[in-house]
Design a protein around this motif. Structure first.
Motif, PDB file in Angstrom:
ATOM      1  N   ASN A 102       0.815  -1.218   0.000  1.00 25.33           N
ATOM      2  CA  ASN A 102       0.000   0.000   0.000  1.00 25.33           C
ATOM      3  C   ASN A 102       0.841   1.258   0.000  1.00 25.33           C
ATOM      4  O   ASN A 102       0.478   2.267  -0.612  1.00 25.33           O
ATOM      5  CB  ASN A 102      -0.933   0.006   1.221  1.00 25.33           C
ATOM      6  CG  ASN A 102      -2.184  -0.822   0.974  1.00 25.33           C
ATOM      7  OD1 ASN A 102      -2.786  -0.732  -0.089  1.00 25.33           O
ATOM      8  ND2 ASN A 102      -2.558  -1.648   1.942  1.00 25.33           N
ATOM      9  N   SER A 105       1.602   2.841  -3.495  1.00 24.68           N
ATOM     10  CA  SER A 105       0.515   2.881  -4.474  1.00 24.68           C
ATOM     11  C   SER A 105       0.538   4.140  -5.335  1.00 24.68           C
ATOM     12  O   SER A 105       0.091   4.118  -6.485  1.00 24.68           O
ATOM     13  CB  SER A 105      -0.836   2.760  -3.762  1.00 24.68           C
ATOM     14  OG  SER A 105      -0.983   3.800  -2.805  1.00 24.68           O
ATOM     15  N   GLN A 106       1.062   5.262  -4.798  1.00 25.60           N
ATOM     16  CA  GLN A 106       1.121   6.487  -5.599  1.00 25.60           C
ATOM     17  C   GLN A 106       2.091   6.362  -6.770  1.00 25.60           C
ATOM     18  O   GLN A 106       2.004   7.129  -7.730  1.00 25.60           O
ATOM     19  CB  GLN A 106       1.534   7.663  -4.713  1.00 25.60           C
ATOM     20  CG  GLN A 106       0.479   8.069  -3.681  1.00 25.60           C
ATOM     21  CD  GLN A 106       0.881   9.297  -2.910  1.00 25.60           C
ATOM     22  OE1 GLN A 106       2.013   9.793  -3.053  1.00 25.60           O
ATOM     23  NE2 GLN A 106      -0.039   9.825  -2.108  1.00 25.60           N
ATOM     24  N   GLN A 107       2.989   5.399  -6.712  1.00 24.05           N
ATOM     25  CA  GLN A 107       3.973   5.219  -7.784  1.00 24.05           C
ATOM     26  C   GLN A 107       3.566   4.127  -8.776  1.00 24.05           C
ATOM     27  O   GLN A 107       4.341   3.797  -9.668  1.00 24.05           O
ATOM     28  CB  GLN A 107       5.336   4.883  -7.177  1.00 24.05           C
ATOM     29  CG  GLN A 107       5.924   6.013  -6.346  1.00 24.05           C
ATOM     30  CD  GLN A 107       7.254   5.630  -5.730  1.00 24.05           C
ATOM     31  OE1 GLN A 107       7.303   4.935  -4.719  1.00 24.05           O
ATOM     32  NE2 GLN A 107       8.331   6.077  -6.346  1.00 24.05           N
ATOM     33  N   GLN A 233       5.754   5.301   1.650  1.00 21.09           N
ATOM     34  CA  GLN A 233       5.354   6.330   2.605  1.00 21.09           C
ATOM     35  C   GLN A 233       5.010   5.761   3.971  1.00 21.09           C
ATOM     36  O   GLN A 233       4.950   6.508   4.959  1.00 21.09           O
ATOM     37  CB  GLN A 233       4.149   7.106   2.048  1.00 21.09           C
ATOM     38  CG  GLN A 233       4.458   7.863   0.777  1.00 21.09           C
ATOM     39  CD  GLN A 233       3.248   8.596   0.227  1.00 21.09           C
ATOM     40  OE1 GLN A 233       2.118   8.369   0.674  1.00 21.09           O
ATOM     41  NE2 GLN A 233       3.491   9.494  -0.730  1.00 21.09           N
ATOM     42  N   GLU A 262      11.738   7.306  -9.377  1.00 25.49           N
ATOM     43  CA  GLU A 262      11.395   8.708  -9.625  1.00 25.49           C
ATOM     44  C   GLU A 262      12.452   9.411 -10.463  1.00 25.49           C
ATOM     45  O   GLU A 262      12.187  10.464 -11.034  1.00 25.49           O
ATOM     46  CB  GLU A 262      11.201   9.441  -8.296  1.00 25.49           C
ATOM     47  CG  GLU A 262       9.981   8.958  -7.513  1.00 25.49           C
ATOM     48  CD  GLU A 262       9.760   9.761  -6.254  1.00 25.49           C
ATOM     49  OE1 GLU A 262      10.562  10.699  -6.000  1.00 25.49           O
ATOM     50  OE2 GLU A 262       8.803   9.478  -5.516  1.00 25.49           O
TER      51      GLU A 262
END
Length: 608
Positions: A102, A105-107, A233, A262
């Motif tokens: 979890n 998840s933004q990536q 995170q 990134e």
């Protein structure tokens, strides 16, 4: 005084024990050494053995063998000069292992885009390179995409967004699991494999392996692990730093590259590293004393003999052998110029390892890599005109094909030509044919004289007239007499007949353009049938290259499927290749401009 000495001794002893404990508990990363890999051994043209190889330096870059000389040992003995004959497209197999808790998840969109970027041109080549995608699971890796060679296979996988994994994940167990089965997963054993792990680097439930075992196992298999770090995170800064450090250690210990997802500009460098192993070097060496059996071979870097790869080569007992009979002292000749073809006499010795003599079906003399046919009845000793010689060393070889469809090539002999007054060694001088020509002319004159004398004698005796009277009158003579005036039957009235129309042929939908062939063939072969065979035999095939020994009797076939042709290999000896890719059992659909190789024959497929 003694107490001070005892205290000093105790302090030294404790310090020494502490040093030993720190040394034992600290892992010193050793830089991997270069590696060589032999992926294919071809002994179909003995005494020449062909090898496909690739290598990785200590940093994981592909070794350029044009700069690093190679040494080969055959059955424990040096094999002599090793020649690099080009490259072979073997393809690559890349397995992605993604860890998607979890916290990352933004990536997910960036992760999907990175894999899709890899599975696109020019990094991945369709129908040559393969890619598979696995997910880190609770106890083992989970397959998301089986090995696939199409761009759309990867794009279809990510047509729906990724869903985060629920529960703990076992990164180390999953990584070791795919490493242990990667050789079974890749479609072709000759492919160079790579593992790309995309993760935050942490492992909640490692049950069977220690963290440092991952890089060691990858190094043992010769599979570099490239690591892509995700920012989780849900983890503390210290945990994230620990995960990133671990990924860097795994990559460094297996010759891989470690990048941050990134930092997308670094990804093309990683993709380029993987793609650099698609083409492997093709080398060859010659066996001095050929014999049947299975023998060990060893390839090493000349400057670093410890960097080596090992394999075996098997030579059948019924293998033929051919050599040019030209002693070293007769391999130099002097010519004032090379404007006209040079006529030389050569001889060969042909034998079979099992001592059984067999019939030859084709033979060629190869001069400076250019072949020309040799009459089979005179291969033991023949004369040839050479128009592609040059001053300096010229390479001569003999290639034969026997009734078993076994093709062998003789070792290279260097014929040195110097500029100056004409001087040719006795072994190379053509036979003086003047006496032979005079004898043949005299024989023909004698035959003509005898036949003419018999004819004149028969005419004087009247035998010709007597013979013509005894010849029976046949139907042709009776037909002429029946056609005399007065004997003709009345003609029937004229009845118009409808004109017969010939059926139209199937229109030509494509053609093969001949780019290279030793056989004298047309420049183009129109393709107007649904099924055509290509090969060396003019009886068994529709398109034949009779003079090319590198082409099998029935080498390949073309099948019209809808409006497109598909090419199939028919079990040929040297294989069929389209754009340097070997044609698989299920064939390859041809597109306009595709280049086809069948042995030494080079064709281009054209379709409007």
């Amino acid at each position: 005084m003694h107490d001070k000495i005892r205290r000093l001794f105790t302090v030294c002893l404790l310090s020494l024990c502490l040093f030993w404990w720190l040394a034992g508990s600290t892992t010193f990363a050793q830089e991997p050494s270069p590696r060589l890999f032999i992926t294919n051994v071809d002994a179909s043209t003995p005494p020449t053995v062909v090898l496909d190889i690739y290598g990785m330096d200590a940093q994981g870059n592909a070794i350029d063998f044009s700069q690093d000389n190679l040494s080969v040992r055959h059955n424990g003995s040096p094999a002599g000069a090793v020649g690099k004959t080009g490259s072979h497209t073997s393809g690559t197999f890349t397995l992605f292992l993604i860890d998607i808790p979890n916290g990352v998840s933004q990536q997910f969109p960036a992760l999907q885009d990175a894999i899709i970027q890899f599975a696109s041109s020019p990094t991945m080549m369709e129908q040559v390179d393969y890619v598979a995608v696995y997910q880190v699971g609770e106890t083992a890796a989970i397959e998301l995409l089986a090995p696939n060679t199409f761009y759309h296979g990867v794009r279809n996988l990510f047509s729906a967004p990724l869903a985060a994994a629920s529960g703990a994940t076992a990164l180390i167990d999953s990584t070791m699991g795919v490493l242990n089965q990667i050789n079974e997963l890749k479609p072709d054993p000759a492919m160079a494999s790579s593992l790309v792990v995309i993760t935050d680097g942490t492992d909640a439930v490692s049950t069977r392996y220690e963290p440092e075992e991952v890089a060691a196992r990858a190094e043992d298999l010769g599979v570099p692990i490239h690591t892509v770090w995700l920012n989780n995170q849900d983890l503390s800064s210290a945990s994230q730093k620990h995960g990133q450090d671990y990924l860097e250690e795994v990559a460094a210990g297996s010759r891989g590259i470690s990048v941050w997802l990134e930092n997308s500009p670094n990804l093309p460098q990683l993709w380029s590293r993987i793609a650099s192993f698609r083409d492997q070097s093709r080398i060859q060496y010659t066996i001095a004393d050929i014999a049947g059996g299975t023998f060990p071979i060893e390839v090493s870097l000349t400057g670093s003999p410890s960097v080596k790869a090992e394999s075996t080569v098997t030579i059948a007992d019924n293998t033929p052998s051919v050599s040019l009979n030209l002693p070293p002292e007769s391999r130099v000749l002097t010519l004032p110029n090379l404007e006209n073809p040079v006529k030389l006499r050569l001889s060969t010795t042909i034998s079979w390892l099992d001592g059984v003599e067999r019939q030859l079906t084709a033979a060629q003399l190869i001069v400076n890599q250019t072949p020309q046919s040799i009459p089979l009845e005179s291969i033991a000793s023949f004369e040839v005109e050479l128009s592609n010689l040059f001053y300096g060393d010229n390479a001569l070889q003999i290639s034969i094909l026997d009734e078993q469809e076994m093709r062998v090539t003789s070792p290279v002999i260097l014929l040195t030509i110097m500029e100056g007054s004409k001087s040719i060694p006795e072994e190379l001088k053509p036979v003086n044919n003047f006496g032979r020509i005079v004898g043949r002319v005299f024989l023909w004159l004698l035959i003509i004289g005898v036949v003419g004398g018999l004819g004149f004698f028969s005419w004087r005796q009247g035998w010709f007239a007597l013979l013509s009277q005894r010849i029976p009158r046949g139907r042709a003579q009776q037909h002429v007499e029946n056609a005399m005036p007065g004997n003709l039957p009345p003609m029937p009235p004229y009845t118009p007949v409808e004109e017969f129309e010939e059926p139209e042929d199937r229109p030509v939908v494509a053609y093969l353009e001949v780019l290279g062939s030793v056989s004298l063939v047309p420049a183009n072969f129109p393709l107007s049938r649904t099924h055509l065979r290509i090969g060396r035999s003019p009886v068994q095939t529709d398109i034949s290259f009779e003079d090319d020994i590198t082409v099998s009797r029935t080498h390949a076939s073309l099948m019209l499927e809808g409006s497109h042709y598909r090419i199939f290999d028919e079990g040929s000896t040297s294989g069929t290749y389209v754009n340097e890719q070997q044609v698989p059992e299920y064939g390859i659909q041809l597109l306009n401009g595709d280049e086809i190789h069948l042995g030494a024959v080079h064709l281009r497929f054209r379709q409007a």
